[in-house]
Design a protein around this motif. Structure first.
Motif, PDB file in Angstrom:
ATOM      1  N   GLY A 128      -6.250  -8.444   6.675  1.00 26.58           N
ATOM      2  CA  GLY A 128      -4.981  -9.066   6.332  1.00 26.58           C
ATOM      3  C   GLY A 128      -4.602  -8.904   4.883  1.00 26.58           C
ATOM      4  N   GLN A 129      -5.106  -7.847   4.239  1.00 28.55           N
ATOM      5  CA  GLN A 129      -4.864  -7.645   2.814  1.00 28.55           C
ATOM      6  C   GLN A 129      -3.785  -6.597   2.524  1.00 28.55           C
ATOM      7  OE1 GLN A 129      -9.442  -7.559   1.992  1.00 28.55           O
ATOM      8  NE2 GLN A 129      -8.464  -8.145   0.054  1.00 28.55           N
ATOM      9  N   VAL A 130      -3.051  -6.206   3.556  1.00 32.03           N
ATOM     10  CA  VAL A 130      -1.907  -5.314   3.384  1.00 32.03           C
ATOM     11  C   VAL A 130      -0.725  -5.939   4.112  1.00 32.03           C
ATOM     12  CG1 VAL A 130      -0.954  -3.004   3.749  1.00 32.03           C
ATOM     13  CG2 VAL A 130      -3.397  -3.270   3.277  1.00 32.03           C
ATOM     14  N   ASP A 131       0.329  -6.253   3.378  1.00 33.44           N
ATOM     15  CA  ASP A 131       1.516  -6.881   3.966  1.00 33.44           C
ATOM     16  C   ASP A 131       2.609  -5.888   4.304  1.00 33.44           C
ATOM     17  OD1 ASP A 131       0.698  -9.709   3.689  1.00 33.44           O
ATOM     18  OD2 ASP A 131       0.749  -9.237   1.539  1.00 33.44           O
ATOM     19  N   ARG A 132       2.620  -4.745   3.613  1.00 36.44           N
ATOM     20  CA  ARG A 132       3.725  -3.802   3.796  1.00 36.44           C
ATOM     21  C   ARG A 132       3.307  -2.458   3.215  1.00 36.44           C
ATOM     22  NH1 ARG A 132       8.578  -6.038   5.082  1.00 36.44           N
ATOM     23  NH2 ARG A 132       7.840  -8.015   4.219  1.00 36.44           N
ATOM     24  N   LEU A 176       0.858  -1.186   0.000  1.00 34.30           N
ATOM     25  CA  LEU A 176       0.000   0.000   0.000  1.00 34.30           C
ATOM     26  C   LEU A 176       0.893   1.233   0.000  1.00 34.30           C
ATOM     27  CD1 LEU A 176      -3.259   0.579   1.969  1.00 34.30           C
ATOM     28  CD2 LEU A 176      -1.494   2.349   2.042  1.00 34.30           C
ATOM     29  N   THR A 177       0.460   2.268  -0.738  1.00 31.19           N
ATOM     30  CA  THR A 177       1.203   3.524  -0.763  1.00 31.19           C
ATOM     31  C   THR A 177       0.247   4.696  -0.728  1.00 31.19           C
ATOM     32  OG1 THR A 177       3.078   4.649  -1.802  1.00 31.19           O
ATOM     33  CG2 THR A 177       1.334   3.832  -3.268  1.00 31.19           C
ATOM     34  N   ALA A 181      -8.311   2.016   3.995  1.00 29.04           N
ATOM     35  CA  ALA A 181      -7.072   1.318   4.332  1.00 29.04           C
ATOM     36  C   ALA A 181      -7.219   0.486   5.602  1.00 29.04           C
ATOM     37  CB  ALA A 181      -5.932   2.327   4.487  1.00 29.04           C
ATOM     38  N   ALA A 182      -7.934   0.992   6.588  1.00 32.83           N
ATOM     39  CA  ALA A 182      -8.101   0.259   7.850  1.00 32.83           C
ATOM     40  C   ALA A 182      -8.809  -1.072   7.621  1.00 32.83           C
ATOM     41  CB  ALA A 182      -8.879   1.106   8.853  1.00 32.83           C
ATOM     42  N   MET A 183      -9.838  -1.064   6.798  1.00 35.01           N
ATOM     43  CA  MET A 183     -10.570  -2.299   6.497  1.00 35.01           C
ATOM     44  C   MET A 183      -9.649  -3.333   5.858  1.00 35.01           C
ATOM     45  SD  MET A 183     -13.663  -2.892   3.764  1.00 35.01           S
ATOM     46  CE  MET A 183     -14.895  -1.976   4.675  1.00 35.01           C
ATOM     47  N   LEU A 184      -8.825  -2.898   4.925  1.00 36.66           N
ATOM     48  CA  LEU A 184      -7.914  -3.820   4.251  1.00 36.66           C
ATOM     49  C   LEU A 184      -6.896  -4.404   5.228  1.00 36.66           C
ATOM     50  CD1 LEU A 184      -7.255  -1.831   0.953  1.00 36.66           C
ATOM     51  CD2 LEU A 184      -8.652  -3.888   1.218  1.00 36.66           C
ATOM     52  N   MET A 185      -6.373  -3.576   6.111  1.00 34.03           N
ATOM     53  CA  MET A 185      -5.419  -4.076   7.098  1.00 34.03           C
ATOM     54  C   MET A 185      -6.085  -5.071   8.049  1.00 34.03           C
ATOM     55  SD  MET A 185      -3.055  -0.789   8.102  1.00 34.03           S
ATOM     56  CE  MET A 185      -2.992   0.576   6.961  1.00 34.03           C
ATOM     57  N   ALA A 186      -7.294  -4.775   8.463  1.00 31.88           N
ATOM     58  CA  ALA A 186      -8.012  -5.681   9.370  1.00 31.88           C
ATOM     59  C   ALA A 186      -8.259  -7.034   8.715  1.00 31.88           C
ATOM     60  CB  ALA A 186      -9.326  -5.051   9.804  1.00 31.88           C
TER      61      ALA A 186
END
Length: 342
Positions: free
Chosen positions: A218-222, A145-146, A211-216
């Motif tokens: 597990g769809q953002v690794d870095r 993610l950027t 972005a928070a939803m994606l992190m929750a």
């Protein structure tokens, strides 16, 4: 002056041209830049943006003015006018300091041209080094993610954070990229998405608040972001919304990296609290403007708070990816920035 070529800047037969980034992604128009007043306007309107690109553009303009017969006194005055164009981006100040030294030479015309060309070449090299250091962190099949735009449009080279991401893509690591649209100026949606399409990087555009939803999930690794100024203690300023991402990444235990050249380090800033933060036009929040014109969705007189940048504290950063290597919180706390660049 040599013929130089970057995604947003180029020189041809001694003349300077700037790609108007406000018209992207649907129009590509090169503007002939000949005066300091014009360059200041380009920077303030974000027609030329990105901390490294701003510094290099201002330097090339001073070199051009020297070849047009401007005196040393006039060039010194112009350098100070350019310095005030964007208060947060320290690359501009650092590059202008180098140009001011060149202006002191007896043969100041040749010296300023050589200095501007060297700054351009240096940034190309620094971008490549950052890309190599950062891409080594990326594992196969990761979802990255950027935020904002950190590619070739923002530099003379391949970019900072997006340069890392592109090299990982070129290395066949099968990455996918989430691109924050980046309110209020939509530089992710307009510019990073455009660069990703040009480079063939698989990406999906998201609103910042997704972005928070994606992190929750597990769809953002870095996460990789850029910077306009890094303080001596590792705090850094970047496009507003970066701090929010860092907090989310810390909570969800997602590695969070800032990618920037050493020219972005400002040892005169002890910490992020003393980094100047630019306040921008209220209409950038009341609505949106671009090649399509301007649209307002808020009341015309709605009071607005519109900082261009926020500051992310060092304790939320996993690593600092510089052209000299990757540094941990322990490295930064031990004073590695002062040791390297003091």
């Amino acid at each position: 002056m040599k013929n130089l070529s970057a995604l947003s800047l180029k020189t041809h037969q001694g003349e300077l041209y700037v790609l108007d980034q406000t018209l992207l992604p649907h129009q590509q128009q090169w503007l002939h830049c000949t005066t300091v007043t014009q360059m200041v306007t380009l920077i303030q309107r974000l027609q030329l943006r990105g901390a490294p690109a701003i510094g290099i553009g201002a330097s090339l303009l001073l070199a051009y003015r020297a070849t047009q017969g401007d005196s040393q006194a006039q060039l010194q005055k112009d350098a100070e006018i350019l310095r005030a164009a964007r208060p947060t981006a320290v690359n501009l100040m650092n590059n202008l300091d180098s140009m001011l030294e060149a202006i002191q030479h007896t043969d100041f015309v040749s010296a300023t041209v050589a200095c501007a060309e060297a700054l351009f070449a240096e940034d190309v090299a620094l971008c490549q080094l950052m890309a190599e250091h950062g891409a080594a962190l990326v594992q196969p099949n990761e979802q990255l993610l950027t935020h904002c735009n950190t590619g070739g449009l923002a530099t003379a080279g391949v970019g900072t954070a997006l340069g890392v991401i592109n090299l990982a893509h070129q290395q066949g690591k099968n990455i996918r990229l989430w691109v924050d649209e980046t309110r209020p100026l939509l530089q992710g949606g307009r510019l990073t998405a455009w660069e990703c399409q040009q480079l063939g990087i698989p990406y999906q555009l998201i609103c910042d608040n997704m972005a928070a939803m994606l992190m929750a999930r597990g769809q953002v690794d870095r996460i990789f972001v850029g910077s306009d100024r890094i303080a001596a203690n590792g705090d850094f300023a970047n496009k507003v919304g970066t701090y929010s991402l860092a907090v989310l990444a810390h909570y969800h235990q997602v590695p969070f990296y800032v990618v920037a050249p050493h020219t972005t380090v400002d040892l005169a800033c002890a910490d992020g609290s003393v980094i100047p933060i630019e306040q921008r036009n209220a209409d950038e929040v009341r609505g949106v403007s671009g090649a399509f014109g301007q649209t307002l969705w808020a009341p015309e007189e709605a009071p607005v708070f519109n900082p261009a940048f926020d500051v992310t504290p060092a304790n939320l950063v996993t690593g600092w990816v510089l052209d000299t290597g990757v540094y941990s919180q322990q490295d930064i706390a031990a004073g590695v920035l002062q040791q390297l660049f003091g």
